[in-house]
Design an enzyme around this catalytic site. Structure first.
Site, PDB file in Angstrom:
ATOM      1  N   HIS A  25      60.405  13.050  23.218  1.00  0.00           N
ATOM      2  CA  HIS A  25      59.110  12.342  23.251  1.00  0.00           C
ATOM      3  C   HIS A  25      59.300  10.824  23.393  1.00  0.00           C
ATOM      4  CE1 HIS A  25      57.353  16.138  21.633  1.00  0.00           C
ATOM      5  NE2 HIS A  25      58.477  16.150  20.937  1.00  0.00           N
TER       6      HIS A  25
ATOM      7  N   SER B 213      62.352 -11.750  41.938  1.00  0.00           N
ATOM      8  CA  SER B 213      60.917 -11.919  42.158  1.00  0.00           C
ATOM      9  C   SER B 213      60.696 -13.182  42.973  1.00  0.00           C
ATOM     10  CB  SER B 213      60.206 -12.028  40.810  1.00  0.00           C
ATOM     11  OG  SER B 213      58.994 -12.728  40.957  1.00  0.00           O
TER      12      SER B 213
ATOM     13  N   LYS C  25      63.490 -13.148  36.954  1.00  0.00           N
ATOM     14  CA  LYS C  25      63.412 -11.683  37.052  1.00  0.00           C
ATOM     15  C   LYS C  25      64.629 -11.033  37.717  1.00  0.00           C
ATOM     16  CE  LYS C  25      60.511  -9.074  36.321  1.00  0.00           C
ATOM     17  NZ  LYS C  25      59.154  -8.689  36.634  1.00  0.00           N
TER      18      LYS C  25
ATOM     19  N   GLU D  10      63.356   2.359  41.142  1.00  0.00           N
ATOM     20  CA  GLU D  10      61.916   2.583  41.374  1.00  0.00           C
ATOM     21  C   GLU D  10      61.665   3.269  42.710  1.00  0.00           C
ATOM     22  OE1 GLU D  10      59.625  -1.035  39.282  1.00  0.00           O
ATOM     23  OE2 GLU D  10      61.245  -1.626  40.608  1.00  0.00           O
TER      24      GLU D  10
END
Ligand code: ARG
Length: 474
Positions: A165, A286, A292, A299
């Protein structure tokens, strides 16, 4: 291209009974050469085998066969160098290659179509294409397996929070988690190998649907093309696309596995987890936030799963309710298959590189491993070994957790008195189980996370990956 140009096109394979050429709208709808050109090398393989069969059947003389094979070699080379390309007027790859042959041989080039239809040709080509590319995909899967195994090896012994979980549940070896992903990819390879057995059937010789009245030899063609057997039913052979569906199902599941690994890497690389640091070569920045470092590889691996699942759904939907045998709907089988192959060949090396180059933050993992009362089960099981019913042990440890939370303490901070206050079962020596390494070592049954078992698992997966690599080279 205008109607007039289409009417004049010399390459149509079915012009005989038509007075006019196709309308522009039909031609545009019908054309598939812009994507099925990928089948050209496989179509040429089939053509060579078919030429030999025509010769053995007495339909091509020795000299004609030699010229035919010579022209096919020449055409193949011209395709390879890009000197021969499909033209706008070529409806599909088969049309384009017949034009290439006619350009080289004149009327002799028109003899190769005897006993063969685009229906058995395209089914054969797609099987050959897939059997070849499945081996490339397995090679890339082996690279990912190898990267995960290498990280598991380098970080052997490092404890990590095992989760259910997405909550701390029990400590595990980080290597055990990495190898869990390898198990999934190993099943993917197994599925593709199993797929290959059913895909190794040759449709060539089925003609349009009924076989041929010419004395062809489908078994010899099957053998030459590396198939295990010729199709037993010509009607099935030209309409069956199970091999494409099964491949897309296997590809979709690989996509799902990649998305799950991708999701974990995204989490691991986050400020909140900080389990790993991605190498600069596999991370992105970024355009506005200079600090970043983004996990775009993971992804994209996660995101591309959508199209892989989509291709499976699309093909199943296309096939549903189709009457036997060939219907033009079947032309829709190809783009999804090509995209699935190309997507996997794009994603797998990037994921393998990301995993191979990531740095594991072992100190942080070790520190996080016991957090969240992750040793609670070990304590309960200790009480069970001392004769307490599990139901009661569960209750006692539950109370201890609440007591710790209220008093802002961890298991390791508890005094003898505090333990005894919660339950008389909690004698001072229960502290023996408040050790992550002890908890790991105790899980020593087959399949468990003990260092010994994980070591054995790693060795077994390493030889499995070797076996996968040699199959891919077959
Ligand atoms: N381009 C077609 C396909 O991909 C080849 C078969 C065409 N057959 C036909 N009867 N029109 O399915």
């Amino acid at each position: 291209m205008t109607d007039e140009q289409h009417r004049r096109t010399p390459t149509r394979l079915w012009g005989g009974r038509f007075e006019g050429g196709p309308s522009e709208a039909l031609a545009r709808l019908s054309v598939s050469v812009q994507f099925d050109w990928r089948l050209a090398p496989y179509d040429l393989l089939g053509s060579r085998a078919h030429a030999r069969v025509l010769h053995r059947a007495g339909l091509l003389t020795e000299d004609e066969l030699d010229r035919m094979l010579g022209a096919l070699d020449d055409l193949e080379e011209a395709c390879r160098t890009g000197e021969f390309r499909p033209a706008v007027a070529d409806e599909d790859v088969h049309t384009a290659l017949e034009r290439g042959l006619l350009e080289r041989l004149g009327t002799l080039g028109g003899k190769l179509r005897a006993g063969r239809s685009r229906n058995d040709q395209v089914a054969t080509d797609l099987r050959l294409y897939l059997r070849d590319h499945v081996r490339q995909i397995v090679s890339r899967l082996v690279e990912l397996e190898t990267a995960l195994i290498a990280q598991a090896d380098q970080n052997m012994g490092v404890a990590a929070p095992g989760m259910t979980h997405l909550q701390h549940a029990q400590p595990v070896l980080f290597s055990h988690q990495l190898l869990a992903h390898v198990q999934a990819y190993a099943r993917d390879v197994d599925r593709l190998r199993d797929w290959d057995k059913r895909a190794a059937i040759s449709p060539l010789g089925s003609g349009a649907l009924a076989g041929s009245s010419l004395p062809l030899d489908p078994e010899a063609v099957a053998d030459e093309l590396g198939f295990d057997a010729a199709a037993a039913n010509s009607m099935d052979a030209v309409s069956d696309r199970d091999y494409a569906v099964e491949f897309l199902a296997a590809a979709a599941l690989i996509g799902v596995h990649l998305s799950r690994l991708g999701e974990e890497v995204v989490l691991w690389a986050s400020q909140e987890f900080r389990w790993i640091e991605m190498d600069d070569t596999y991370a992105t920045g970024s355009s506005i936030m200079p600090q970043k470092k983004n996990p775009d590889v993971a992804e994209l691996a996660r995101g591309k799963c959508g199209r892989l699942i989509g291709h499976l759904t699309a093909l199943l939907t296309t096939l549903k309710g189709l009457p036997l045998t060939y219907n033009r709907d079947l032309q829709e089988d190809k783009e999804g298959v090509f995209d699935a192959v190309e997507t996997l060949l794009l994603v797998l090396p990037a994921m393998a590189g990301l995993i191979a180059t990531m740095r594991v933050n072992t100190e942080r993992l070790e520190a996080l491993a016991p957090q969240g009362f992750a040793l609670a089960t070990d304590l309960a099981e200790l009480l069970v070994r001392r004769g307490v019913a599990f139901r009661e042990a569960h209750e006692v440890v539950g109370h201890l957790v609440v007591w710790c939370q209220v008093n802002d303490k961890d298991f390791g901070d508890l005094t003898d008195d505090e333990l005894a206050k919660v339950s008389p079962h909690l004698t001072p020596d229960v502290r023996d189980v408040f050790s992550v390494q002890g908890a790991l070592a105790a899980r020593k049954a087959y399949g468990g996370t003990s260092p010994e078992r994980v070591g054995q698992q790693l060795t077994a997966l390493r030889s499995l990956a070797d076996d996968h690599a040699s199959w891919a080279a077959s």
